[in-house]
Scaffold this motif. Sequence first.
Motif, PDB file in Angstrom:
ATOM      1  N   GLY A 210      59.215  41.350  40.627  1.00 43.10           N
ATOM      2  CA  GLY A 210      59.390  40.260  41.585  1.00 43.10           C
ATOM      3  C   GLY A 210      58.889  40.636  42.964  1.00 43.10           C
ATOM      4  O   GLY A 210      58.248  39.829  43.655  1.00 43.10           O
ATOM      5  N   GLY A 211      59.142  41.885  43.375  1.00 40.88           N
ATOM      6  CA  GLY A 211      58.647  42.346  44.665  1.00 40.88           C
ATOM      7  C   GLY A 211      57.130  42.397  44.701  1.00 40.88           C
ATOM      8  O   GLY A 211      56.504  42.015  45.696  1.00 40.88           O
TER       9      GLY A 211
ATOM     10  N   LEU B  89      55.046  40.566  42.991  1.00 39.79           N
ATOM     11  CA  LEU B  89      54.520  39.201  43.036  1.00 39.79           C
ATOM     12  C   LEU B  89      54.623  38.612  44.439  1.00 39.79           C
ATOM     13  O   LEU B  89      53.831  37.741  44.812  1.00 39.79           O
ATOM     14  N   ARG B  90      55.604  39.084  45.205  1.00 38.05           N
ATOM     15  CA  ARG B  90      55.748  38.623  46.594  1.00 38.05           C
ATOM     16  C   ARG B  90      54.952  39.487  47.572  1.00 38.05           C
ATOM     17  O   ARG B  90      54.963  39.222  48.781  1.00 38.05           O
ATOM     18  N   GLY B  91      54.289  40.527  47.051  1.00 36.51           N
ATOM     19  CA  GLY B  91      53.572  41.438  47.922  1.00 36.51           C
ATOM     20  C   GLY B  91      54.474  42.441  48.603  1.00 36.51           C
ATOM     21  O   GLY B  91      54.081  43.065  49.606  1.00 36.51           O
ATOM     22  N   ASP B  92      55.680  42.643  48.088  1.00 41.07           N
ATOM     23  CA  ASP B  92      56.657  43.556  48.666  1.00 41.07           C
ATOM     24  C   ASP B  92      56.665  44.848  47.853  1.00 41.07           C
ATOM     25  O   ASP B  92      57.094  44.867  46.698  1.00 41.07           O
TER      26      ASP B  92
ATOM     27  N   SER C 188      57.621  48.946  56.283  1.00 42.62           N
ATOM     28  CA  SER C 188      57.495  48.681  54.858  1.00 42.62           C
ATOM     29  C   SER C 188      56.328  49.482  54.291  1.00 42.62           C
ATOM     30  O   SER C 188      55.433  49.909  55.027  1.00 42.62           O
TER      31      SER C 188
ATOM     32  N   THR D  67      54.038  48.289  52.466  1.00 37.79           N
ATOM     33  CA  THR D  67      52.849  47.453  52.664  1.00 37.79           C
ATOM     34  C   THR D  67      52.214  47.707  54.014  1.00 37.79           C
ATOM     35  O   THR D  67      50.981  47.803  54.135  1.00 37.79           O
TER      36      THR D  67
END
Length: 317
Positions: A75-76, A78-81, A92, A94
């Motif tokens: 899930g992270g 897919l959110r770019g997290d 972060s 990212t």
Amino acid sequence: MKARAGWSRVARMSGQAVLTLASIVVLVFLLVRLIPGDPVKVILGVEYTPEKAAALRAQLNLDKSIPEQFVAYIGGLLRGDLGQSTAQRGRSVTDVIAGALPTTMSLVIAGILLGVIVGTTLGLLAAISTRRGVDVTVRTWGMLSFSVPTFLVALLLIFVFALSLRILPAGGWPNAWPDNLLYLILPAIALSVHLATAISRTVRQGAIDTMGQQHMEAAFARGLPPRLLNLRHVLPNSVLPVLTIVGISFGTLLTGAIIVEAVFGIPGLGAEMTRAVGRRDYPVVQGIALVTGVVVVLSSFVVESLYTFVDPRARTL
């Protein structure tokens, strides 16, 4: 029909790329979980306290079951997290990667361009030159350069061009374009040496094979000038395999970039990876491993797809 065969091959490669990416995601997910003992204790080290351990365990989702952790991880993604750095508070993963990736990619792209230009030029010269000494020199250079490690090439370049001749900087990164170009020259040369060697060998053999074909002899017999013959026939057929070499070598170039960055003090992914390993910042290590794996797979897929439509012979593979 030929176009359909090309798209069919691209579809097969797409499936292989997706499976490879899925495998990378799973392996990166298991990276922290495969650490012997309690990964939280390993990460915290001497700073371990029950309170810090509980907070870090919650941050890494290690307080949940493995299936729940995997679902949260996907899930992270897919959110770019990619999670939070455990050593750089408030940053972060990212952000850490986004700050370093452009520098590393600049080095890799410069190394590829230099390797392709130098390798293609030397390979063609070795094949078409009427002087045997040129071919012997190019092949000797290839054997020597391929046997020297990248870090040693980097050190030799620093010694010659930075310390002895004093015409180029020994390292550093001003982080401002176009000033970065001057600091990119020596690292790009060091990174490109092995790629240029591989390309020169391939182009040389491809050019020799092309010149030995009957249609080349017929064109020469019709009076086509050698320069035009080389430009129209030898060069296009010799450089086609270069696309594949670049795609296959991309992962090696990324790995080499990490070494080159360490030698020249360039703040790219290599520097971030080194710091993260030293600080046991495993979320950053995970993120860098994932991003580099994805970049390698996607670049290989793009190069192979282009090769499919550039060379009709590849559609039958």
